[in-house]
Design an enzyme around this catalytic site. Sequence first.
Site, PDB file in Angstrom:
ATOM      1  N   CYS A   2       0.842  -1.201   0.000  1.00 36.65           N
ATOM      2  CA  CYS A   2       0.000   0.000   0.000  1.00 36.65           C
ATOM      3  C   CYS A   2       0.878   1.252   0.000  1.00 36.65           C
ATOM      4  O   CYS A   2       1.980   1.260   0.522  1.00 36.65           O
ATOM      5  CB  CYS A   2      -0.925   0.115   1.204  1.00 36.65           C
ATOM      6  SG  CYS A   2      -1.911  -1.327   1.507  1.00 36.65           S
ATOM      7  N   ARG A  30       3.312  -0.004  -5.209  1.00 39.37           N
ATOM      8  CA  ARG A  30       3.167  -0.588  -3.871  1.00 39.37           C
ATOM      9  C   ARG A  30       1.869  -1.383  -3.716  1.00 39.37           C
ATOM     10  O   ARG A  30       1.666  -2.067  -2.710  1.00 39.37           O
ATOM     11  CB  ARG A  30       3.204   0.518  -2.821  1.00 39.37           C
ATOM     12  CG  ARG A  30       4.483   1.312  -2.815  1.00 39.37           C
ATOM     13  CD  ARG A  30       4.438   2.381  -1.777  1.00 39.37           C
ATOM     14  NE  ARG A  30       4.448   1.823  -0.439  1.00 39.37           N
ATOM     15  CZ  ARG A  30       5.535   1.462   0.225  1.00 39.37           C
ATOM     16  NH1 ARG A  30       6.712   1.622  -0.329  1.00 39.37           N
ATOM     17  NH2 ARG A  30       5.459   0.967   1.433  1.00 39.37           N
ATOM     18  N   TRP A  77      -2.867  -2.712  -1.475  1.00 40.20           N
ATOM     19  CA  TRP A  77      -2.534  -4.104  -1.786  1.00 40.20           C
ATOM     20  C   TRP A  77      -3.105  -4.906  -0.639  1.00 40.20           C
ATOM     21  O   TRP A  77      -2.626  -4.831   0.492  1.00 40.20           O
ATOM     22  CB  TRP A  77      -1.022  -4.269  -1.884  1.00 40.20           C
ATOM     23  CG  TRP A  77      -0.601  -5.633  -2.350  1.00 40.20           C
ATOM     24  CD1 TRP A  77      -0.501  -6.073  -3.641  1.00 40.20           C
ATOM     25  CD2 TRP A  77      -0.203  -6.732  -1.528  1.00 40.20           C
ATOM     26  NE1 TRP A  77      -0.080  -7.375  -3.667  1.00 40.20           N
ATOM     27  CE2 TRP A  77       0.117  -7.813  -2.385  1.00 40.20           C
ATOM     28  CE3 TRP A  77      -0.094  -6.923  -0.154  1.00 40.20           C
ATOM     29  CZ2 TRP A  77       0.540  -9.041  -1.920  1.00 40.20           C
ATOM     30  CZ3 TRP A  77       0.328  -8.159   0.315  1.00 40.20           C
ATOM     31  CH2 TRP A  77       0.645  -9.205  -0.570  1.00 40.20           C
ATOM     32  N   ASN A 103      -0.861   1.994   5.977  1.00 42.80           N
ATOM     33  CA  ASN A 103      -0.063   0.958   5.329  1.00 42.80           C
ATOM     34  C   ASN A 103       0.559   0.119   6.439  1.00 42.80           C
ATOM     35  O   ASN A 103       1.220   0.680   7.310  1.00 42.80           O
ATOM     36  CB  ASN A 103       1.035   1.605   4.471  1.00 42.80           C
ATOM     37  CG  ASN A 103       2.074   0.600   4.009  1.00 42.80           C
ATOM     38  OD1 ASN A 103       1.737  -0.556   3.732  1.00 42.80           O
ATOM     39  ND2 ASN A 103       3.316   1.011   3.929  1.00 42.80           N
ATOM     40  N   GLY A 104       0.344  -1.189   6.398  1.00 44.32           N
ATOM     41  CA  GLY A 104       0.919  -2.050   7.431  1.00 44.32           C
ATOM     42  C   GLY A 104      -0.105  -3.068   7.879  1.00 44.32           C
ATOM     43  O   GLY A 104      -1.110  -3.295   7.193  1.00 44.32           O
ATOM     44  N   GLU A 485      16.703 -16.588 -11.815  1.00 46.34           N
ATOM     45  CA  GLU A 485      16.205 -15.220 -12.014  1.00 46.34           C
ATOM     46  C   GLU A 485      15.442 -15.111 -13.353  1.00 46.34           C
ATOM     47  O   GLU A 485      14.392 -14.469 -13.429  1.00 46.34           O
ATOM     48  CB  GLU A 485      17.386 -14.241 -11.968  1.00 46.34           C
ATOM     49  CG  GLU A 485      17.080 -12.787 -12.297  1.00 46.34           C
ATOM     50  CD  GLU A 485      16.092 -12.126 -11.340  1.00 46.34           C
ATOM     51  OE1 GLU A 485      15.711 -12.724 -10.330  1.00 46.34           O
ATOM     52  OE2 GLU A 485      15.675 -10.990 -11.643  1.00 46.34           O
ATOM     53  N   LYS A 489      11.552 -14.002 -13.736  1.00 47.43           N
ATOM     54  CA  LYS A 489      11.102 -12.879 -14.573  1.00 47.43           C
ATOM     55  C   LYS A 489       9.918 -13.314 -15.437  1.00 47.43           C
ATOM     56  O   LYS A 489       8.921 -12.600 -15.555  1.00 47.43           O
ATOM     57  CB  LYS A 489      12.228 -12.380 -15.507  1.00 47.43           C
ATOM     58  CG  LYS A 489      13.358 -11.625 -14.872  1.00 47.43           C
ATOM     59  CD  LYS A 489      13.018 -10.209 -14.474  1.00 47.43           C
ATOM     60  CE  LYS A 489      12.435 -10.120 -13.113  1.00 47.43           C
ATOM     61  NZ  LYS A 489      13.279 -10.142 -11.953  1.00 47.43           N
ATOM     62  N   GLU A 492       6.650 -13.983 -13.310  1.00 50.12           N
ATOM     63  CA  GLU A 492       5.953 -12.870 -12.664  1.00 50.12           C
ATOM     64  C   GLU A 492       5.291 -11.920 -13.643  1.00 50.12           C
ATOM     65  O   GLU A 492       4.278 -11.316 -13.310  1.00 50.12           O
ATOM     66  CB  GLU A 492       6.841 -12.136 -11.659  1.00 50.12           C
ATOM     67  CG  GLU A 492       8.013 -11.397 -12.225  1.00 50.12           C
ATOM     68  CD  GLU A 492       8.877 -10.755 -11.128  1.00 50.12           C
ATOM     69  OE1 GLU A 492       8.397 -10.515 -10.013  1.00 50.12           O
ATOM     70  OE2 GLU A 492      10.051 -10.484 -11.421  1.00 50.12           O
ATOM     71  N   HIS A 508      18.390 -35.981 -12.277  1.00 54.35           N
ATOM     72  CA  HIS A 508      17.889 -36.504 -11.001  1.00 54.35           C
ATOM     73  C   HIS A 508      16.387 -36.281 -10.837  1.00 54.35           C
ATOM     74  O   HIS A 508      15.883 -36.254  -9.731  1.00 54.35           O
ATOM     75  CB  HIS A 508      18.674 -35.874  -9.850  1.00 54.35           C
ATOM     76  CG  HIS A 508      20.138 -36.132  -9.969  1.00 54.35           C
ATOM     77  ND1 HIS A 508      20.700 -37.343  -9.646  1.00 54.35           N
ATOM     78  CD2 HIS A 508      21.142 -35.360 -10.453  1.00 54.35           C
ATOM     79  CE1 HIS A 508      21.996 -37.293  -9.892  1.00 54.35           C
ATOM     80  NE2 HIS A 508      22.291 -36.107 -10.388  1.00 54.35           N
ATOM     81  N   LYS A 607       5.555  -3.933  -5.589  1.00 56.06           N
ATOM     82  CA  LYS A 607       6.996  -3.695  -5.697  1.00 56.06           C
ATOM     83  C   LYS A 607       7.711  -3.938  -4.373  1.00 56.06           C
ATOM     84  O   LYS A 607       8.829  -4.425  -4.348  1.00 56.06           O
ATOM     85  CB  LYS A 607       7.209  -2.249  -6.157  1.00 56.06           C
ATOM     86  CG  LYS A 607       8.653  -1.857  -6.358  1.00 56.06           C
ATOM     87  CD  LYS A 607       9.194  -2.426  -7.642  1.00 56.06           C
ATOM     88  CE  LYS A 607      10.677  -2.183  -7.809  1.00 56.06           C
ATOM     89  NZ  LYS A 607      11.279  -3.172  -8.705  1.00 56.06           N
TER      90      LYS A 607
HETATM   91  O1  M6R Z   1      12.936  -4.691  -2.310  1.00 54.37           O
HETATM   92  P1  M6R Z   1      13.520  -6.072  -2.248  1.00 54.37           P
HETATM   93  O2  M6R Z   1      14.753  -6.207  -3.070  1.00 54.37           O
HETATM   94  O3  M6R Z   1      13.781  -6.515  -0.839  1.00 54.37           O
HETATM   95  O4  M6R Z   1      12.431  -7.012  -2.850  1.00 54.37           O
HETATM   96  C1  M6R Z   1      12.596  -8.386  -2.854  1.00 54.37           C
HETATM   97  C2  M6R Z   1      11.621  -9.069  -3.772  1.00 54.37           C
HETATM   98  O5  M6R Z   1      10.306  -8.810  -3.369  1.00 54.37           O
HETATM   99  C3  M6R Z   1      11.783  -8.644  -5.233  1.00 54.37           C
HETATM  100  O6  M6R Z   1      13.080  -8.866  -5.691  1.00 54.37           O
HETATM  101  C4  M6R Z   1      10.786  -9.408  -6.121  1.00 54.37           C
HETATM  102  O7  M6R Z   1      11.151 -10.754  -6.147  1.00 54.37           O
HETATM  103  C5  M6R Z   1      10.730  -8.817  -7.537  1.00 54.37           C
HETATM  104  N1  M6R Z   1       9.374  -8.740  -7.968  1.00 54.37           N
HETATM  105  C6  M6R Z   1      11.434  -9.639  -8.538  1.00 54.37           C
HETATM  106  O8  M6R Z   1      11.326  -9.136  -9.819  1.00 54.37           O
END
Ligand code: M6R
Length: 612
Positions: A2, A30, A77, A103-104, A485, A489, A492, A508, A607
Amino acid sequence: MCGIVGYVGKKNAKNAVEVVLKGLKKLEYRGYDSAGIAVVCNNLLHIRRSVGKLCNLTDKIAQDPISSNIAIGHTRWATHGKPSENNAHPHTDASNSIVIVHNGIIENYADLKSQLKENLKDFKSQTDTEVIVHLIKKYYKGDLLDAVKKTLSKVKGSYALGVICKDDPYTIICARQEAPLIIGVGVKENFIASDIPALLTYTRDMIFLENGDIAKITKDKIVIIDKEGNEQNREIKTINWDPVLAEKAGYKHFMLKEIFEQPRTIEETLRGRIYPNEGKIHVEEVKLNKEDVRNISNIYVIACGSSYHAGFVSKFLFENFAKIPTEVDIASEFRYRNPILSEKTLVIAISQSGETADTLAALRLAKSKGCQTLAICNVVGSSISRETNHVVYTHCGIEVGVASTKAFTGQLTALYILALDFASKKESLSKEDIKKYLQELWEIPVKIGDFLENAQELNKIAKLFDQKKDFLYLGRHVNYPVALEGALKLKEISYIHAEGYAAGEMKHGPIALIDESIPIVSIATNSKVYEKMISNMEEAKARGATIIVIASSNNREVLTKSEHVIYVPETDEFVSPLISVVPLQLLAYYISVNLGCDVDQPRNLAKSVTVE
Ligand code: M6R
């Protein structure tokens, strides 16, 4: 997660609604499942809320306008209660006189609610937040600050809070506990926000509230009370970020812009820290001298998501360069598994936002065990950066796309610098080797720039595969985390199932998955494990898989071993993740665009994950 924004200014000087909506737009990363705003006008509260993205709220306000000199707004969120108009913030008390954005997470909300028996009929949402406004109302006897203080003394959990009241259309009360909140300092106007970009158009002077702070803000005055109840003069920091960097600058999506920014952001992260000609490294922020580094018995790297993948690469660096045993852990696991830590352990927390709840909690655990702590962060003044002994900032600027790209390569860059700094202090690498690696790092921005000139080529491949349901990503050694990674990508932003594997693990179990329907993205750049990668590709090919290979530009052999070759500039094998990840970012990006997905704000994600 949020985002919250608030504004108070001179009557008629600026429309608070416009300021808050523009600020919320910058905070949509956010959360974006609903949004809302509240203003005081003619001593009445006016609230507009809407499900979905901020544009829905903007449309609603266009049809039913409001204006004022004071406003608080929220982009949500969901944690408690599904995304709906009733659950959207702001929330108000039964008499419609006090309104809050939050927020929280209020951990004891059920307890508090049960204590408000006489008000139970007034609850209109399923949120944890709403209980706060009813409590404030209960304690309100004409002094809003006092009522908020009394309320927060009962609350357990995390919050960044903005509160306004119809009886006082010139004051915002805000508070912070374990969720970020900044005050923007203006002239005859002041602001609050969850993050810097929301305010950059209006002011660069910001105050970062501390945990436990409560502030009373009018257009001319900011009074901050700390958790002990003492008035505090918190430092005003001037933020030099370029607001234009937070815009798309002609790119179709933030993610594409951020991929293309990598040559510059890597260069910025290197600049002033490495001197390849002299073979010197100077990381001013890290106050660990030779003896301190020699005393480190082991390293734990803790992080989440992409930051965890960057941390995984660093295991190879700290062990090979600095000869320090290194473990990498997902922060949410680390914090609950009683890791063996000592005062000689260095714990490195990696976080773009510096606000990830699990990483912050893991860091605090490490601190409580007496470990030295170091953070790699992008956001200046963030919680993680403030709570560690040392912090190395990645100079990436604002990353808006939810999928981490330039933040990931920025983190890798900082980790290379750190590992080489430790190696130099421990003399565990020869001067010539350090010079060689520094030179390789220094050349990376130009090499990525060269590669990006042909970025469109990736779209040709993306078009051939965008209807596939599953992908496998294979890598070994430093490029195993890059395979993870690459798969993350794709998952997501395109919602296609993808898995990253250590190529040697295929036999395996996972090899059973392979048939004609599964494309395999294989990272086979020049390295000591190259031949092994080729064998693994052969095995997959023999079972009908289509192979897309990332290979070094001088390699012709791969043409006979795969259906599609993506050439990347040659570099040292240890440094190669900085380059090999870029085509994977682009592949995911183009597939997502071709599928019509929301690249910058993929479903269910936010984010910055400030809840557990
Ligand atoms: O702000 P942070 O680097 O701590 O965030 C960690 C993850 O939430 C962040 O890297 C997330 O996996 C991204 N969406 C990846 O693209």
